[in-house]
Scaffold this active site. Structure first.
Site, PDB file in Angstrom:
ATOM      1  CD1 TRP A 125      -2.622   1.917   0.832  1.00  0.00           C
ATOM      2  CD2 TRP A 125      -1.150   3.075   1.800  1.00  0.00           C
ATOM      3  NE1 TRP A 125      -2.932   3.022   0.892  1.00  0.00           N
ATOM      4  CE2 TRP A 125      -2.398   3.381   1.589  1.00  0.00           C
ATOM      5  CE3 TRP A 125      -0.142   2.922   2.976  1.00  0.00           C
ATOM      6  CZ2 TRP A 125      -1.968   4.882   2.360  1.00  0.00           C
ATOM      7  CZ3 TRP A 125      -0.611   4.284   3.661  1.00  0.00           C
ATOM      8  CH2 TRP A 125      -1.425   4.991   3.562  1.00  0.00           C
ATOM      9  CD  GLU A 133      -4.578  -1.721   2.477  1.00  0.00           C
ATOM     10  OE1 GLU A 133      -3.571  -1.354   2.684  1.00  0.00           O
ATOM     11  OE2 GLU A 133      -5.278  -1.136   2.734  1.00  0.00           O
ATOM     12  CE  LYS A 179      -6.502   5.737   1.826  1.00  0.00           C
ATOM     13  NZ  LYS A 179      -5.627   5.667   3.432  1.00  0.00           N
ATOM     14  CG  ASP A 187      -8.664  -0.986   4.587  1.00  0.00           C
ATOM     15  OD1 ASP A 187      -9.761  -0.526   5.311  1.00  0.00           O
ATOM     16  OD2 ASP A 187      -7.741  -0.674   5.335  1.00  0.00           O
ATOM     17  CG  HIS A 211      -9.275   1.346   1.344  1.00  0.00           C
ATOM     18  ND1 HIS A 211      -7.735   1.393   1.128  1.00  0.00           N
ATOM     19  CD2 HIS A 211      -8.588   2.173   3.713  1.00  0.00           C
ATOM     20  CE1 HIS A 211      -6.905   1.376   1.771  1.00  0.00           C
ATOM     21  NE2 HIS A 211      -7.301   2.187   3.348  1.00  0.00           N
ATOM     22  CG  HIS A 260      -6.205  -5.037   5.172  1.00  0.00           C
ATOM     23  ND1 HIS A 260      -5.250  -3.938   4.800  1.00  0.00           N
ATOM     24  CD2 HIS A 260      -5.181  -5.613   5.486  1.00  0.00           C
ATOM     25  CE1 HIS A 260      -3.951  -3.992   4.858  1.00  0.00           C
ATOM     26  NE2 HIS A 260      -4.191  -5.226   4.857  1.00  0.00           N
ATOM     27  CG  ASP A 320      -9.705   4.578   5.686  1.00  0.00           C
ATOM     28  OD1 ASP A 320     -10.062   3.166   6.441  1.00  0.00           O
ATOM     29  OD2 ASP A 320      -7.892   4.436   4.904  1.00  0.00           O
ATOM     30  CG  ASP A 330      -7.916   2.139   9.479  1.00  0.00           C
ATOM     31  OD1 ASP A 330      -8.470   1.586   9.348  1.00  0.00           O
ATOM     32  OD2 ASP A 330      -7.028   3.596   8.997  1.00  0.00           O
ATOM     33  CG  ASP A 389      -5.391  -1.218   8.118  1.00  0.00           C
ATOM     34  OD1 ASP A 389      -4.840  -1.547   9.159  1.00  0.00           O
ATOM     35  OD2 ASP A 389      -4.521  -1.160   6.599  1.00  0.00           O
TER      36      ASP A 389
HETATM   37  C1  RNT Z   1      -3.972   2.654   4.677  1.00  0.00           C
HETATM   38  C2  RNT Z   1      -3.728   1.452   4.522  1.00  0.00           C
HETATM   39  C3  RNT Z   1      -3.025   0.274   4.756  1.00  0.00           C
HETATM   40  C4  RNT Z   1      -2.603   0.728   6.699  1.00  0.00           C
HETATM   41  C5  RNT Z   1      -1.203  -0.082   6.715  1.00  0.00           C
HETATM   42  C6  RNT Z   1      -0.525   0.580   7.963  1.00  0.00           C
HETATM   43  O1  RNT Z   1      -5.019   3.362   4.254  1.00  0.00           O
HETATM   44  O2  RNT Z   1      -5.262   0.590   4.637  1.00  0.00           O
HETATM   45  O3  RNT Z   1      -3.336  -0.535   4.723  1.00  0.00           O
HETATM   46  O4  RNT Z   1      -3.316   0.815   7.325  1.00  0.00           O
HETATM   47  O5  RNT Z   1      -0.553  -0.160   5.854  1.00  0.00           O
HETATM   48 ZN    ZN Z   2      -5.439  -1.638   4.577  1.00  0.00          ZN
END
Ligand code: RNT
Ligand code: ZN
Length: 429
Positions: free
Chosen positions: A196, A237, A239, A270, A273, A297, A305, A307, A337
């Site tokens: 990523w 990955e 986004k 993810d 994302h 993820h 996003d 998290d 994640d």
């Molecule tokens: C960032 C991505 C990525 C990170 C990690 C820390 O938006 O989701 O996967 O969260 O690599």
């Molecule tokens: Zn991620």
């Protein structure tokens, strides 16, 4: 790891009785709980090491996180060394039923006080992680760290216009793959190395094409050396956008979907994302038709996003349902994640992992009458049965799973987190 905690005998008797009843109740719905329990035990989740220290790592460079990543909270007790992080992970893993994996970032190498730049990392810097994973029967996954570094400070890495900077990140990603392969080989379980990058434009770019062309070429360089799939798998990955990359994210969904299809790579989905109204669960069956495998993820975006720790949302239930019902779980790698330092960091791992497992269990306990209703064209029955199935006694089956796996039942795990806080975290200043 610590020995499993035994539930008191009354609790044990209640769990056993409730499970017997639940098994019969599910039996009436045509579901075999024993088979669901056997299957849930086989799902491995990759725990993100970066939840344990707010995406800090052990390079000691002091570089700001950057890349649009933001950790909120500053709870006392964060892991300051790899040894502390491993101890915290062991504590979390002892409270999560089943056998799992740990997901490392390149910045978590152990450099014995030396400055080792990202283009010089080697498997030797992860020797202790590998030995620890072996001792604890864990798999490892890996990620190049393309942020929190002066050469990423302007927001570009693999797509950078400067060939020197681009080359630096290409070398970093190459080395990361070699490290991942060494981990996979040592542990006898393929390591998924996930690329990523944060690259993107805050404001409208004059040229969206050139950075994407550079990124394709850079990735082709990164992936040039073939690695045995027995030890190593590559994932990319995408986004939608990140903070500071709102107007154009170079590695967008279309970019990486095309890349993963044409280069036979895993696509990482993810859950944070996408646009918040998009249904990530719906993407799994489509993507799996075209790429060799998927890395998930699992995260929880709140409005963006963000998290957040994974909770038992509709979104996570539908994702897990697709993993199970699609019948291709062997091609779906599960990882968490998120990063939250506003609550106990170990509890954050435990809450998220147990919720993902519960969502998978719910899917494994789905009554076959739902699919049968669809086949017979009875949409009314499909909807009615879907809604009724939510109230079948999954809790009793989950408790049974925890008990047979030797981990605390219900909220009993919180006492363990509390003990760890008082005995260990409280001394970290
Ligand atoms: C960032 C991505 C990525 C990170 C990690 C820390 O938006 O989701 O996967 O969260 O690599
Ligand atoms: Zn991620």
């Amino acid at each position: 790891m610590e020995p499993p905690r035994r539930a008191p005998s009354l609790r044990r008797a209640l769990v056993a009785t409730a499970y017997r009843t639940a098994r019969e109740r599910y039996g009436l719905a045509g579901v075999d709980t024993e088979s669901a329990l056997a299957k849930i035990a086989a799902f491995r989740i990759s725990l993100q090491c970066w939840q344990g220290d707010d995406v800090g790592g052990f390079e000691g460079s002091g570089a700001p996180l950057g890349g649009g990543l933001a950790v909120t909270g500053d709870r006392q007790g964060k892991a300051r060394t790899a040894t502390e992080l491993r101890a915290d992970l062991e504590k979390a893993l002892s409270l999560i039923p089943g056998k799992h994996r740990v997901n490392l970032h390149a910045m978590y190498g152990e450099f014995s006080g030396h400055r080792v730049d990202r283009d010089a990392i080697e498997a030797a810097h992860f020797r202790d992680w590998i030995a620890w994973a072996k001792t604890n029967g864990l798999g490892l996954d890996f990620n190049p760290t393309c942020f929190a570094h002066p050469k990423a400070a302007d927001g570009f890495t693999l797509s950078h216009a400067d060939p020197g900077i681009r080359g630096f990140w290409i070398e970093h990603c190459r080395r990361s793959r070699a490290i991942g392969a060494a981990m996979g080989k040592a542990l006898g379980s393929p390591c998924v190395t996930n690329v990523w990058i944060p690259d993107g434009f805050k404001d409208t770019p004059a040229d969206r094409q050139a950075p994407r062309e550079r990124l394709v070429a850079a990735l082709d360089e990164v992936f040039k050396a073939p690695l045995p799939p027995k030890h190593h798998l590559d994932a990319v990955e995408p986004k939608l956008f990140g903070i500071g990359a709102e107007s154009c994210t170079v590695g967008s969904h279309e970019f990486y979907l095309g890349y993963a299809i044409t280069r036979r790579k895993l696509l990482c989905l993810d859950s944070g994302h996408f646009h918040p109204t998009e249904d990530v669960a719906d993407k799994i069956s489509s993507v799996l038709l075209h790429v060799p495998a998927i890395l998930l993820h699992v995260s929880r975006g709140v409005r963006w996003d963000s998290d957040h720790v994974v909770t038992f949302t509709d979104a996570i239930q539908s994702i897990a349902r697709e993993v199970v019902a699609g019948g291709k779980a062997d091609r779906i790698h599960l990882g968490l994640d998120y990063f939250d330092a506003s609550i106990d960091r170990i509890a954050a791992w435990v809450i998220g992992a147990r919720n993902l497992q519960r969502a998978l269990l719910l899917a494994l306990l789905e009554p076959p009458s739902i699919r049968a209703a669809e086949i017979s064209g009875d949409r009314t029955a499909r909807l009615a049965l879907q809604e009724e199935s939510r109230f079948l006694p999954i809790g009793a089956v989950w408790d049974r799973f925890c008990e047979t796996e030797g981990v605390p039942v219900g909220g009993d795990w919180l006492a363990e987190v509390d003990r760890h806080q008082k005995a260990v975290l409280a001394y970290r200043r």
